[in-house]
Design an enzyme around this catalytic site. Structure first.
Site, PDB file in Angstrom:
ATOM      1  N   ASP A 304      29.395  42.357  77.907  1.00  0.00           N
ATOM      2  CA  ASP A 304      29.377  42.832  76.520  1.00  0.00           C
ATOM      3  C   ASP A 304      28.461  44.040  76.332  1.00  0.00           C
ATOM      4  O   ASP A 304      27.530  44.272  77.106  1.00  0.00           O
ATOM      5  CB  ASP A 304      28.886  41.718  75.585  1.00  0.00           C
ATOM      6  CG  ASP A 304      29.895  40.605  75.414  1.00  0.00           C
ATOM      7  OD1 ASP A 304      30.906  40.606  76.133  1.00  0.00           O
ATOM      8  OD2 ASP A 304      29.653  39.717  74.572  1.00  0.00           O
ATOM      9  N   ASP A 305      28.736  44.773  75.242  1.00  0.00           N
ATOM     10  CA  ASP A 305      27.846  45.779  74.648  1.00  0.00           C
ATOM     11  C   ASP A 305      27.898  47.158  75.281  1.00  0.00           C
ATOM     12  O   ASP A 305      27.333  48.105  74.736  1.00  0.00           O
ATOM     13  CB  ASP A 305      26.386  45.318  74.635  1.00  0.00           C
ATOM     14  CG  ASP A 305      26.146  44.136  73.723  1.00  0.00           C
ATOM     15  OD1 ASP A 305      27.120  43.670  73.098  1.00  0.00           O
ATOM     16  OD2 ASP A 305      25.001  43.666  73.641  1.00  0.00           O
ATOM     17  N   HIS A 355      34.375  44.802  70.953  1.00  0.00           N
ATOM     18  CA  HIS A 355      33.182  44.034  70.575  1.00  0.00           C
ATOM     19  C   HIS A 355      32.560  44.589  69.291  1.00  0.00           C
ATOM     20  O   HIS A 355      31.349  44.481  69.100  1.00  0.00           O
ATOM     21  CB  HIS A 355      32.171  44.055  71.718  1.00  0.00           C
ATOM     22  CG  HIS A 355      31.097  43.002  71.644  1.00  0.00           C
ATOM     23  ND1 HIS A 355      31.336  41.697  71.258  1.00  0.00           N
ATOM     24  CD2 HIS A 355      29.758  43.064  71.914  1.00  0.00           C
ATOM     25  CE1 HIS A 355      30.215  41.007  71.304  1.00  0.00           C
ATOM     26  NE2 HIS A 355      29.231  41.813  71.680  1.00  0.00           N
ATOM     27  N   HIS A 359      28.052  46.084  66.567  1.00  0.00           N
ATOM     28  CA  HIS A 359      27.552  44.726  66.796  1.00  0.00           C
ATOM     29  C   HIS A 359      26.960  44.041  65.561  1.00  0.00           C
ATOM     30  O   HIS A 359      25.946  43.344  65.660  1.00  0.00           O
ATOM     31  CB  HIS A 359      26.491  44.756  67.901  1.00  0.00           C
ATOM     32  CG  HIS A 359      26.363  43.480  68.672  1.00  0.00           C
ATOM     33  ND1 HIS A 359      25.687  42.374  68.178  1.00  0.00           N
ATOM     34  CD2 HIS A 359      26.792  43.126  69.907  1.00  0.00           C
ATOM     35  CE1 HIS A 359      25.713  41.406  69.083  1.00  0.00           C
ATOM     36  NE2 HIS A 359      26.380  41.825  70.140  1.00  0.00           N
ATOM     37  N   HIS A 446      25.889  40.946  80.090  1.00  0.00           N
ATOM     38  CA  HIS A 446      25.792  42.233  79.394  1.00  0.00           C
ATOM     39  C   HIS A 446      25.536  43.344  80.401  1.00  0.00           C
ATOM     40  O   HIS A 446      24.567  43.263  81.175  1.00  0.00           O
ATOM     41  CB  HIS A 446      24.659  42.214  78.358  1.00  0.00           C
ATOM     42  CG  HIS A 446      24.872  41.235  77.248  1.00  0.00           C
ATOM     43  ND1 HIS A 446      24.633  39.880  77.396  1.00  0.00           N
ATOM     44  CD2 HIS A 446      25.313  41.415  75.978  1.00  0.00           C
ATOM     45  CE1 HIS A 446      24.923  39.262  76.255  1.00  0.00           C
ATOM     46  NE2 HIS A 446      25.331  40.163  75.384  1.00  0.00           N
TER      47      HIS A 446
END
Length: 480
Positions: A304-305, A355, A359, A446
């Site tokens: 993620d991210d 995503h 965020h 991540h």
């Protein structure tokens, strides 16, 4: 911590042709600006010019986030070669806000954290010639009366110096400038002249005038956060000054910023001694994945991210060594900064998912804001790789009926949480995956954290030896 990642309504007033506005705080951190919609509101003046971050050589996005609703935070700010002093100022401000949030919310337990969130996102205002400008937007839901606040940061490449927003105006013109702002705010609903005077006193004027940016036609937009110059329910106040009025008050630096905003150069040169070339892997998938997860043990690694430079590039090399495929749940603001890394992910046979743009907890947003967060990100992904994603991971795993109704993307959660955002320990991350993963599990990691990327070779080596095959989320779902 280095992880290498207001559109108000306006009223036309006055013989000087100033435009002033008072809005309820529109949420730029949610990816949607919205006017307050009150009677008499009119369209905003010329917008701030859009900057393509992918054109900024050597850009790195410094990002941090959690994936837990008990400690909901996500922060980002840019690091541009040559502008180290400006980066240091942003870093200091972001880390102070994050430290306060974590001590007040994350360490207070789940009850204290309910509904509380910190989100700090970035937006480029100018990146041209020897001028760089960035706005940080903070959405803080950690206490009563907290909410949206914004601040702009400026870098003067000619002088090699970081400038505050007030540095756009000459010191000799400040009295006239402040007087004009006050004149145009008088009579606005919720405006408090006494509070204005106190907020813009000699001792606090730099902090009060901390968000100023030029519009595409050379005007100057000044934003006051909630409660700075008016009662809290009135929200954010914005004053927009046209070019012909503000230009005589500008400093030499301010005039260069104005010019570079109106007519941006093709390049940015801040005098950096060295601008690193981005590392972009060229791994190519041999073809479609024919792994049959009904017959062999499969596992889906998800990251993620990102994308993040250089971490994502290093991760792609690790995955290629084991012919492993993974799913990358990317944030739109990082896709916009590094589309070349997203293309490298897709070329190597990995899946690119959504995503959100920056965020936020989607369950705290309106349906329009949710759609904006996801649609903007999907559009950025499609622009990078030629096709839109089909899956998304909601930040913090936060889902409700409103989020589901706002998108046709398929949500993806996880079975194994490495908590790598909390434990920056490669060995611990690797042990968590190796010791707890089972067949057909989805693992959360991540790629913005160097320690997580460092853990991947051990994970791949050990689980491959145990007979596992690494596949994408969509492949896992399709073959079960």
């Amino acid at each position: 911590m280095r992880t290498r990642t207001l559109l108000p309504s306006f009223l036309l007033l006055g013989a000087l042709s100033f435009t002033a506005a008072c809005t309820s705080g529109s949420d730029s951190s949610s990816g949607t600006g919205s006017a307050d919609g009150r009677p008499g509101s009119t369209p905003a003046p010329s917008p701030v010019r859009t900057v393509d971050p992918s054109k900024i050589k050597g850009l790195e996005i410094v990002s941090d986030s959690s994936e837990h609703s008990s400690c909901s935070f996500a922060t980002s700010y840019p690091d541009v070669p040559g502008a180290e002093a400006m980066t240091a100022a942003m870093k200091k401000d972001v880390e102070e806000r994050l430290a306060g949030f974590r001590s007040g919310v994350c360490e207070g337990g789940s009850d204290a954290a309910e509904g509380r969130e910190l989100n700090i996102s970035h937006h480029f205002l100018a990146a041209s010639g020897d001028v760089l400008g960035v706005r940080l937007s903070t959405q803080d839901h950690s206490g009563v009366g907290s909410g949206l606040s914004t601040r702009t940061y400026w870098y003067d490449g000619k002088a090699g110096a970081y400038r505050t927003a007030l540095g756009l105006v000459t010191e000799s013109s400040r009295d006239a400038f402040v007087g004009a702002l006050k004149d145009q705010l008088k009579g606005r609903e919720g405006f408090d002249p006494d509070l204005f005077d106190a907020t813009l006193s000699e001792d606090s004027i730099t902090a009060a005038l901390d968000d100023m940016a030029f519009t595409a036609d050379g005007g100057l937009r000044v934003t006051f956060d909630r409660s700075e110059v008016g009662v809290a329910p009135a929200g954010t106040f914005v004053v927009a000054l046209p070019k012909e009025t503000v230009t005589p008050w500008l400093s030499a630096f301010g005039k260069r910023v104005q010019q570079q905003t109106m007519k941006p150069s093709r390049s940015l040169d801040l005098g950096a001694a060295h601008v690193p070339e981005p590392a972009v892997p060229t791994h190519t998938a041999p073809g479609d994945d024919d792994t049959d997860c009904k017959k062999v043990k499969c596992i889906a690694l998800t990251f993620d991210d990102g994308p993040a430079a250089p971490e994502t590039a290093t991760l792609l090399t690790h995955l290629a060594e084991y012919k492993a495929r993974a799913t990358f749940f990317t944030t739109g603001q990082n896709v916009a900064a590094h589309p070349e890394l997203v293309r490298a992910e897709a070329k190597a046979g990995h899946e690119v998912g959504n995503h959100s743009w920056n965020h936020p907890d989607l369950t705290n947003l309106t349906p329009e804001q949710i759609a904006s967060q996801l649609n903007r990100t999907s559009n950025a992904i499609k622009a990078a790789i030629g096709k839109a994603p089909t899956v998304f991971r909601p930040p913090y795993g936060a889902m409700n009926a409103q989020v589901k109704a706002a998108t046709t993307l398929s949500p993806v959660m996880w079975d194994v949480d490495t908590e790598d955002w909390k434990y920056r320990d490669a060995a611990k991350v690797a042990r968590t995956v190796i010791d707890t993963s089972q067949r057909n599990d989805v693992v959360l990691m991540h790629d913005i954290h160097p320690t997580s990327v460092t853990a991947v070779p051990q994970i791949l080596r050990t689980l491959t030896a145990q007979g596992y095959h690494f596949v994408t989320i969509s492949h896992l779902r399709a073959t079960l």
